[in-house]
Scaffold this motif. Structure first.
Motif, short mmCIF file in Angstrom:
data_model
loop_
_atom_site.label_atom_id
_atom_site.label_comp_id
_atom_site.label_asym_id
_atom_site.label_seq_id
_atom_site.Cartn_x
_atom_site.Cartn_y
_atom_site.Cartn_z
N ALA A 308 -4.58 14.05 29.23
CA ALA A 308 -3.32 13.41 28.86
C ALA A 308 -2.71 14.07 27.63
O ALA A 308 -1.48 14.25 27.55
CB ALA A 308 -3.54 11.92 28.60
N ARG A 311 -1.15 17.30 28.69
CA ARG A 311 0.09 17.07 29.44
C ARG A 311 1.21 16.70 28.48
O ARG A 311 2.37 17.12 28.67
CB ARG A 311 -0.13 15.96 30.46
N TYR A 318 -0.10 22.16 29.60
CA TYR A 318 -0.83 21.45 30.64
C TYR A 318 -1.29 22.42 31.73
O TYR A 318 -2.38 22.27 32.29
CB TYR A 318 0.05 20.35 31.25
N CYS A 515 -7.39 12.13 39.00
CA CYS A 515 -6.32 11.33 38.38
C CYS A 515 -6.64 11.08 36.91
O CYS A 515 -7.57 10.33 36.60
CB CYS A 515 -6.15 10.00 39.11
N TYR A 517 -5.16 9.34 34.77
CA TYR A 517 -4.64 8.08 34.24
C TYR A 517 -5.44 6.87 34.69
O TYR A 517 -5.14 5.74 34.30
CB TYR A 517 -3.17 7.91 34.66
N TRP A 545 1.98 9.54 29.77
CA TRP A 545 2.68 9.98 30.98
C TRP A 545 4.11 9.48 30.99
O TRP A 545 5.04 10.19 31.43
CB TRP A 545 1.93 9.48 32.22
N GLU A 548 7.04 11.77 29.59
CA GLU A 548 7.58 12.86 30.41
C GLU A 548 8.22 12.36 31.69
O GLU A 548 8.95 13.09 32.36
CB GLU A 548 6.48 13.88 30.72
N ALA A 549 7.93 11.10 32.04
CA ALA A 549 8.51 10.53 33.26
C ALA A 549 9.85 9.84 32.98
O ALA A 549 10.43 9.22 33.88
CB ALA A 549 7.54 9.53 33.89
N THR A 565 5.59 4.71 38.69
CA THR A 565 4.14 4.69 38.50
C THR A 565 3.44 4.64 39.86
O THR A 565 2.46 5.36 40.10
CB THR A 565 3.71 3.46 37.66
N MET A 568 3.55 8.01 41.41
CA MET A 568 2.60 8.93 40.76
C MET A 568 1.19 8.70 41.29
O MET A 568 0.49 9.64 41.68
CB MET A 568 2.65 8.73 39.25
#
Length: 632
Positions: A308, A311, A318, A515, A517, A545, A548-549, A565, A568
């Motif tokens: 994370a 990223r 990343y 994943c 997250y 996250w 950036e989203a 979410t 993702m």
């Protein structure tokens, strides 16, 4: 190099008790540092001060605690309970109990008042050593259920305050107990050493109550010989050595934490002790350990945290991280394959060059975060995702998976640094026998196996055969050269309505590896025609996250419900399914409104998942996934 003969001599010469093992250690290295422990600043702000305690100084406190218990009237094999977080005081109290000839009943400090009372009553504990006023209050609340409990010794002196209704002398502080013990020793100087001399190998040392998912917990009876054997075995295989600095944070009420104290005494290394989980990241660069033991959830969180952070540093950073992760896994796999074939951990030159570059860019920073001296970590209590294992091995911090149960004193199998194999739990400890039953169940026999469940002979007979073979309830496979791979819990295997068997931990582990997250994942599918999953998301990782989203500033509960979410997570589920057999694939999932935790009873104190509790709590979400649905 330790030979088979040397190992056998070490095991054969083990003393009859942990107390004797401790006395021998003190005599051998009295002035060496035994423990390092943190002392918070008086101001309440700023870094902790880490202090040292030698083996001789430890022995002085241990003998005072033991003599204090004798002065309180504790007799041989009577139970003294400890309900406290991991600390030096916990370990010294445990040794004091054992040196008094008594047995320790371990109680998690997170256990509620009702279950605490049950454990104290079932074990017949006569004294409770409690961390603070919170633990004392639990006993007062259930006082009527505890007629045998004569005293509560409170570690936090400020909380050792008698209250109205307390029997005379019911509450005292640990410091007061030690003072009384020191005075008793002046009059009876041989009282503690006499108790130690009378200890037998088969005498009960510890009662650990299993945190069962249903029904009342069972008290596992572990005699002195279990711990003496474990200490010598850990020393024999060099899992811990005299020159190590071990960082201990695991709960000592759990068998995994408890066995490490036996290894510590046998080898005589330095142990830094702090049970505050939220301090691990802060403490590692200060303690600079060479070894640390933990559970998979900790290593998963470290991996996800690093991912994370990378990223959040932008797309280029990343991509470098993802490339380095791939190189680490490729490097570790090639190294392991060549070691199995040739006995040498060599890799192709091109891969070695890429690994060297990735080391400078990524791995070196990770090792510094672990303190810069970490030779290896041990993982136990639950399965570690092989992909996470490959990454850490390639990054220079091998995670050595081990296997055991409360009933086998924690350590029955473990990988060795000089010969570890990712995806397995290693080879058996010396003296431990293993057999795979016709249905795949792992059976164990040896000095580490329990005497039985306290007061439950019929329940004991269900798992412990007359000739000593213990039925673990786990399914596994042994390689030709003795490495064990756990495939699942016998009772956790999912059988779909189509007759296919699925190991949920295998699917869950693969998802955790892809994943960054995920907090927890629980695969559902027993007696259903397809698999689904309940997925919780780690709050700090998800908030990273969100930036950036385009969702920065969105509160965590709203993020969990956001369509972005779900999309993702859906992408990661699709990636997971691409690597699974058709009948293993996750057809539907639901994102949970919070992460699973101890507070709601969904995790054990050792952070192991309680599947039945999770399935009961989120029953409506599960039914929603199957309602009117047809597998594709």
């Amino acid at each position: 190099m330790t030979t088979v003969t040397d190992t056998q001599k070490l095991l054969d010469s083990r003393p009859p008790s942990v107390a004797t093992l401790f006395q021998d250690r003190v005599a051998a290295t009295p002035d060496r540092v035994a423990f390092r422990y943190p002392v918070p600043p008086a101001s309440g702000t700023g870094p902790d001060e880490w202090r040292d305690l030698t083996w001789a100084a430890s022995a002085k406190r241990v003998h005072s605690i033991a003599a204090g218990l004798i002065e309180l009237g504790i007799r041989s094999e009577e139970r003294v309970a400890v309900a406290a977080a991991t600390s030096v005081d916990w370990i010294l109290s445990d040794l004091g109990i054992l040196c008094a000839g008594a047995a320790n009943t371990t109680v998690y400090p997170t256990t509620n008042a009702e279950e605490t009372a049950y454990i104290l009553a079932d074990s017949g504990s006569r004294v409770l050593i409690a961390e603070d006023g919170v633990q004392l209050a639990k006993v007062r609340e259930q006082r009527a259920e505890l007629p045998e409990l004569a005293h509560v010794v409170v570690i936090a002196a400020a909380d050792a305050t008698p209250a109205a209704g307390d029997p005379d002398g019911f509450v005292l502080s640990l410091a007061q107990l030690e003072e009384r013990g020191a005075a008793y020793l002046e009059k009876h100087p041989d009282s503690v050493t006499d108790r130690i001399a009378q200890l037998r190998a088969d005498q009960i040392a510890t009662l650990i109550y299993t945190s069962g998912t249903t029904g009342k917990p069972k008290g596992v009876r572990l005699p002195h010989d279990c711990w003496s054997y474990m200490g010598r075995s850990i020393e024999a295989i060099k899992l811990l050595t005299y020159d190590d600095v071990q960082y201990l944070w695991l709960p000592l009420a759990h068998v995994f934490g408890k066995v490490l104290t036996a290894g510590h005494i046998s080898t005589g290394h330095v142990m830094a002790v702090d049970g505050r989980i939220d301090k691990i990241i802060e403490n590692l660069p200060v303690v600079r350990p060479t070894k640390m033991c933990g559970v998979p959830r900790i290593y998963e969180k470290v991996y996800n945290g690093v991912a994370a952070k990378a990223r959040a540093g932008g797309g280029a950073k990343y991509k470098i991280f993802q490339w380095a992760v791939g190189i680490a896994r490729e490097y570790a796999k090639a190294s392991q394959d060549n070691f199995v074939k040739t006995g040498k951990r060599t890799v192709p030159t091109g891969l070695s060059v890429k690994h060297s570059i990735a080391d400078k860019l990524v791995y070196a920073k990770l090792r510094e975060a672990f303190g810069g001296r970490m030779e290896g970590c041990v993982s136990g209590s639950a399965a570690l995702s092989p992909e996470i294992g490959w990454f850490f091995a390639g990054a220079g911090i091998p995670i050595l998976e081990g296997y055991g149960l409360t009933e086998s004193s924690a350590a029955s199998f473990v990988n060795r640094i000089e010969d570890f194999r990712v995806g397995t739990v290693g080879k058996p400890l010396p003296g431990c026998e293993v057999r795979i039953a016709d249905d795949g169940e792992i059976l164990l026999r040896g000095p580490g196996i329990m005497q039985g469940y306290h007061g439950l002979p019929e329940t004991t007979a269900e798992v412990l055969e007359a000739d000593g073979w213990f039925h673990t309830g786990d399914i596994g496979e042994l390689s030709a050269d003795g490495f064990l791979r756990i495939t699942d819990r016998k009772k956790d295997l999912i059988k779909t309505s189509g007759g296919k068997y699925i190991a949920p931990t295998e699917v869950e582990g693969q998802f955790k590896a892809i994943c960054p997250y995920v907090g927890s994942i629980v695969v559902i599918g027993a007696n259903r025609n397809f698999c689904t999953a309940l997925i919780s998301l780690d709050e700090p990782a998800l908030l990273g996250w969100a930036k950036e989203a385009g969702l920065e500033g969105t509160p965590y509960p709203e993020l969990l419900a956001a369509p972005e979410t779900k999309a993702m997570v859906e992408g990661y589920v699709k990636q997971l399914n691409e690597g699974l057999q058709r009948w293993q694939t996750v057809k539907q999932f639901r994102i949970l409104p919070r992460d699973l935790d101890l507070e709601h009873g969904e995790l054990t104190p050792s952070l192991k998942l309680k599947r039945p509790v999770v399935e009961r709590t989120f029953k409506d979400l599960i039914e929603e996934m199957y309602e009117g649905a047809v597998a594709k």
